[in-house]
Design a protein around this motif. Structure first.
Motif, mmCIF file in Angstrom:
data_model
loop_
_atom_site.group_PDB
_atom_site.id
_atom_site.type_symbol
_atom_site.label_atom_id
_atom_site.label_comp_id
_atom_site.label_asym_id
_atom_site.label_seq_id
_atom_site.Cartn_x
_atom_site.Cartn_y
_atom_site.Cartn_z
ATOM 1 N N UNK A 134 0.956 -1.321 0.019
ATOM 2 C CA UNK A 134 0.174 -0.085 -0.075
ATOM 3 C C UNK A 134 0.793 1.201 -0.195
ATOM 4 N N UNK A 135 1.709 1.277 0.942
ATOM 5 C CA UNK A 135 2.773 2.308 0.694
ATOM 6 C C UNK A 135 3.388 2.605 -0.567
ATOM 7 N N UNK A 136 3.853 1.619 -1.240
ATOM 8 C CA UNK A 136 4.291 1.851 -2.652
ATOM 9 C C UNK A 136 3.335 2.253 -3.590
ATOM 10 N N UNK A 137 2.049 1.561 -3.285
ATOM 11 C CA UNK A 137 1.078 2.099 -4.481
ATOM 12 C C UNK A 137 0.650 3.788 -4.137
ATOM 13 N N UNK A 138 0.891 4.214 -3.061
ATOM 14 C CA UNK A 138 0.658 5.612 -2.889
ATOM 15 C C UNK A 138 1.768 6.396 -3.066
ATOM 16 N N UNK A 139 2.865 5.838 -3.161
ATOM 17 C CA UNK A 139 4.037 6.586 -3.373
ATOM 18 C C UNK A 139 4.628 6.795 -4.991
ATOM 19 N N UNK A 140 3.789 6.490 -5.757
ATOM 20 C CA UNK A 140 3.852 6.308 -7.143
ATOM 21 C C UNK A 140 4.613 7.881 -7.462
ATOM 22 N N UNK A 141 5.715 7.833 -8.300
ATOM 23 C CA UNK A 141 6.442 9.150 -8.672
ATOM 24 C C UNK A 141 5.469 10.117 -9.481
ATOM 25 N N UNK A 142 5.321 11.111 -8.981
ATOM 26 C CA UNK A 142 4.303 12.275 -9.578
ATOM 27 C C UNK A 142 4.468 12.342 -10.998
ATOM 28 N N UNK A 143 5.852 12.175 -11.597
ATOM 29 C CA UNK A 143 5.945 12.544 -13.224
ATOM 30 C C UNK A 143 5.210 11.309 -13.609
ATOM 31 N N UNK A 144 5.207 10.173 -13.366
ATOM 32 C CA UNK A 144 4.743 9.106 -14.017
ATOM 33 C C UNK A 144 3.019 9.368 -14.052
#
Length: 244
Positions: A134-144
């Motif tokens: 969940x932490x990884x899903x919520x921290x997707x690089x904003x540029x992507x």
């Protein structure tokens, strides 16, 4: 070269262990030396192997179920604010409950067989896998995400083609933690009530004052946990390389 550091650490630990036994003159039923433990392991190798297979089955099934549930929950939390509002507090609350307190309840509900031990393994790894992914899903690089929105990608494609691949390293970390924690859950379940498994063998050995056999079973569990961790690390590394 990578083999030498753990090998040297193992030799050092054995030397320190034997030195303590020799210097203190402690009775072998309190703390047996490495040689006695090795002898007990070899003498009872077939019994230990039988119990190891039972514990390994509990661990692998617990990891499979717990990881699957953790991934599904993390995806639900990442895509639904309602789910975050309702489920997240429950997840945090469950982590405040001591595992030992849940083991007798699970044994009462599921019996002394395999499933109560699997349930313990699932409970102990479910939160780490869910939290990490969940932490990884919520921290997707904003540029992507900005690029995907510019290209008018729908939320479903953004999730599966951008957010999930970007979160795979976090999921890998959660699975590696699961490989370490799952044996703990299975063995706690065996301590509470079981006739098979390494945890049950430890309890039986302790009750019969066979401390050397208890240490042999405990060290076998430790080696099993290390091998599971290495296997999980290799698997998650391959999945990460494939995605990149």
């Amino acid at each position: 070269m990578k083999v030498w550091p753990p090998f040297a650490a193992t030799i050092f630990a054995l030397v320190v262990w034997q030195s303590i036994v020799t210097a203190t003159g402690v009775q072998k039923f309190i703390l047996p030396g490495p040689a006695l433990v090795a002898e007990a392991w070899w003498t009872n190798r077939l019994v230990i192997a039988e119990h190891t297979l039972v514990t390994l089955q509990e661990i692998l099934l617990g990891m499979a179920i717990g990881t699957t549930l953790g991934i599904a929950t993390a995806l639900q939390l990442a895509t639904s604010k309602t789910a975050r509002t309702l489920i997240q507090p429950i997840l945090v609350f469950t982590q405040a409950l001591p595992v030992f307190a849940l083991a007798p309840i699970l044994t009462l509900w599921l019996g002394f067989g395999l499933w109560s031990k699997i349930a313990m393994a699932v409970l102990i790894i479910y939160f780490p896998v869910t939290s990490a992914f969940f932490d990884g899903l919520m921290r997707t690089p904003p540029g992507y995400l900005d690029l995907a929105k510019t290209m008018q990608a729908n939320p479903n494609r953004i999730l599966w083609q951008i957010r999930v691949p970007a979160a795979l390293p976090n999921l890998g970390a959660g699975v590696r933690l699961a490989a370490v924690y799952a044996p703990i859950g299975a063995v706690i379940g065996e301590w509470v009530g079981a006739s098979r498994g390494l945890g049950a063998l430890m309890i039986m050995s302790n009750g019969r004052a066979k401390t050397d056999l208890m240490f042999a079973a405990m060290l076998t569990l430790g080696v099993l946990s290390v091998l599971l961790y290495l296997a999980a690390a290799k698997l998650t590394r391959r999945l990460g390389d494939r995605e990149t």
